[in-house]
Design an enzyme around this catalytic site. Structure first.
Site, PDB file in Angstrom:
ATOM      1  CD  GLU A 432    -140.580  48.882  -3.485  1.00 44.06           C
ATOM      2  OE1 GLU A 432    -139.558  48.277  -3.896  1.00 44.06           O
ATOM      3  OE2 GLU A 432    -141.276  48.482  -2.547  1.00 44.06           O
ATOM      4  CB  CYS A 466    -137.756  45.921  -1.707  1.00 42.08           C
ATOM      5  SG  CYS A 466    -138.584  46.819  -0.384  1.00 42.08           S
TER       6      CYS A 466
END
Length: 661
Positions: A432, A466
């Protein structure tokens, strides 16, 4: 005659042990710390957990040479009363035995497995809540031996060594916060092998919170070896799925019981606003462990009809199996939550893990390690090694005994990790990585909501998020009003101590990151973007930055292409009605983690959501993640999923079995 119990083929290397001559065997057995290893004439080995002798007595095979060395305990007056109570219980179960004597054997006197449950529960009820395990009865079948075992349990002699934690304690946030600071390996906190430490810093004022162990290559090897042993030889590998889930539920409860202390540590170590840490950093961690605890006994394969080799009868089925030792490397923006997102799925699948927290935010991970012991996780299942990515993280990616690595962090480091994982042993990887998430705001949106949620999309968790909206595309007819309202709202935000309940915006995570953000703003100004608000460090101790707004950002500019990972709103204007044009601009990035759209037109919203190249699309909302919804990116934002059922597949392998009958 000796009967073996709990035997399985030994799939790992043979552990060291003491030889045991066995008549008729090609080579001696080995009594090891995990049990008795027997060697077959086909070159394979068997690990035997328990031994039962002709007289009915059962012992752990690992204690074969020491089983007769235990001295007989002399009972106190109180313990004699307990023994008399237990004798009455035995007499009630063994009604066919006239007198219960020291030599009376529970099973030879006619007791069954159902009687074992009754014995354990009746002792619990009548002996002050004394908790025995069914195995305790099988290990001491004679009354005399059983009483000795009960007394040793009452005295705590049969328990593993109590966890020793050398805390750093601080009086803060109207509580005493107790923080472990050492490596956590094989169920114990320990200094780094070479004794090295480093300072972890409080971003609110730049002060040192404490010194933390700096894991070396030797520490990584120890942690991996402990995780491997726990998976292949330990209790965890033999535990049934429902019991595994029970431990995870208990850990979730402990996280919730300690949420205020954990949120305080998160505020101290990462600069997270306490109220946000309480709800999101810790709250979602609790939810994640509870969610995956429920999955433990629902991991299953399928049966598949096949047509080969008729008229033979065939059956094909699949099994979902754990991978083994997994490495997890997490970032610094949500220290505990990122730990939970990956480790909960990893543990639910039955793996063991070695986790490296971000170097600048290790403290909640180490507190989590302490709570995992309190929850009852066997030693070696969870290992936490604080330190640098270049040393500990790199060694994890290259280690031959690790079968899976889960990483959240930058795209650059993700590529390096993927290469190392491929070259070493082709370990499974999930990544990720970075993002530049577009948020498209159309002129038919509910503007008040778009302003409020657009700000949240950028400034949530100080922009250290994020999926933060890295670039806002605002339709021309509402652009100026949108910018004006955003600036008005920013001016109302309170910047300050994250432990102050009224604070909206805390410090950036660490000094180097603050300096990078200031440089990011300087680059934007030099390229010709309009700095509408902020762009400066707040003049106070610590690493505080003003929430910042840029407009006039053109597609070729650095601000339009690169992620800031901070409280910087980057706004670009698009022409009225140009849906396909703004979609092309939004997708003109190598990242694809998240995206968003605000419009009242459901047809437009669905069309845009289909065309956006991202792992997640938010419609008329933002930042709304849930433990049941899979999360992950596309393109250079990585691959693999956290959360939801799909996350389990990242930590499982599928085995196909075909048989003819």
């Amino acid at each position: 005659m000796v009967t073996f119990y709990g035997s399985s083929l030994l799939k790992s290397s043979v552990p060291p042990g003491e030889p045991l001559e066995i008549e008729g065997a090609k080579k001696p057995g080995l009594v090891t710390k995990n049990g008795l290893v027997l060697f077959g004439n086909d070159g394979k080995a068997l690990m035997v957990r328990n031994l039962q002798f002709e007289d009915g007595k059962m012992i752990p095979a690992s204690q074969y040479f020491s089983a007769g060395e235990t001295s007989v305990l002399e009972l106190t007056a109180e313990e004699v009363k307990v023994a008399e109570t237990i004798k009455v219980i035995w007499a009630g179960i063994l009604s066919n035995v006239p007198v219960i004597e020291d030599s009376t054997d529970f099973f030879k006197s006619g007791a069954s497995s159902m009687d074992v449950v009754r014995l354990v529960e009746e002792i619990k009820q009548k002996c002050g809540g004394l908790q025995l395990q069914n195995e305790d009865v099988y290990m001491a079948t004679k009354f005399e031996d059983f009483i000795q075992k009960v007394v040793r349990k009452l005295r705590g002699e049969d328990q593993e060594a109590e966890l020793v934690v050398d805390y750093v304690s601080k009086e803060v946030n109207e509580m005493t916060v107790k923080m472990p600071y050492q490596c956590f390996i094989n169920g114990q906190f320990t200094d780094a092998d070479d004794g090295k430490t480093y300072d972890t810093i409080n971003p609110t004022d730049g002060s040192t919170i404490c010194k933390v162990s700096y894991a070396s290559l030797v520490d990584v090897d120890k942690a991996v070896a402990a995780a491997k042993d726990a998976f292949e030889n330990g209790e965890w590998g033999r535990m049934n799925a429902r019991e595994r889930g029970r431990l995870m539920y208990r850990l979730a409860d402990l996280l919730e019981e300690n949420q205020e202390e954990l949120a305080t540590i998160e505020a101290l170590d990462s600069g997270a606003v306490y109220t946000l840490a309480l709800k999101t950093h810790i709250g979602m961690s609790v939810q994640t462990f509870r969610y995956f605890a429920g999955w433990c006994d629902k991991i299953q394969g399928s049966t598949i009809p096949i047509n080969q080799a008729r008229p033979n009868r065939n059956l094909t089925f699949t099994k979902k199996e754990p991978l083994g030792v997994c490495a997890i490397i997490i970032p610094w923006n949500y220290p505990l939550m990122m730990l939970a997102w990956k480790s909960a799925a990893c543990l639910a699948a039955g793996n063991t893990l070695v986790l490296k927290p971000a170097q600048v935010t290790p403290l909640t991970a180490l507190k989590f390690a302490e709570l995992s012991v309190r929850a009852g996780f066997p030693k070696g299942v969870i290992n936490i090694i604080p330190g640098s990515g270049g040393v500990a993280g790199q060694h994890l990616s290259e280690h031959p005994d690790i079968r899976k690595l889960g990483f959240t962090g930058s795209t650059l480091i993700g590529k390096q990790i993927m290469k190392s994982c491929a070259v070493s042993n082709l370990k499974k990887v999930s990544l990720e990585l970075g993002g530049k998430s577009p948020l498209i705001i159309f002129n038919d949106c509910e503007l008040d909501k778009a302003v409020r949620m657009g700000m949240g999309a950028v400034f949530f968790n100080k922009g250290e998020n994020c999926i933060a909206a890295g670039r806002l595309f605002v339709e021309e007819s509402i652009h100026d009003e949108f910018v004006t309202r955003v600036v008005e709202e920013i001016k109302k935000m309170k910047i300050g101590d994250p432990l102050d309940r009224s604070t909206d915006h805390g410090p950036q995570n660490h000094k180097a990151h603050l300096e990078k953000l200031l440089q990011y703003c300087d680059t934007g100004v030099k390229e010709g973007a309009t700095l509408v608000y902020g762009g400066r460090q707040v003049q106070r101790p610590g690493f505080f930055m003003e929430p910042t707004v840029f407009t006039g950002v053109e597609d070729h500019m650095y601000l339009a292409k690169e992620e800031s990972f901070g409280p910087i709103m980057v706004i670009s204007k698009f022409q009225n009605g140009d849906i396909d044009g703004v979609l092309q601009r939004a997708n003109n990035t190598e990242y694809g983690l998240a995206s968003g759209v605000f419009t009242r037109d459901i047809n437009k919203a669905m069309y845009v959501s289909e065309k956006l190249e991202a792992g997640t699309v938010f419609i008329n909302t933002y930042n709304k993640t849930d433990v049941a919804a899979p999360f992950g990116g596309v393109k250079q934002s990585g691959f693999g999923k956290d959360l939801g059922e799909e996350a389990l597949n990242e930590y499982l392998k599928t085995k196909t079995v075909t048989l003819e009958y």
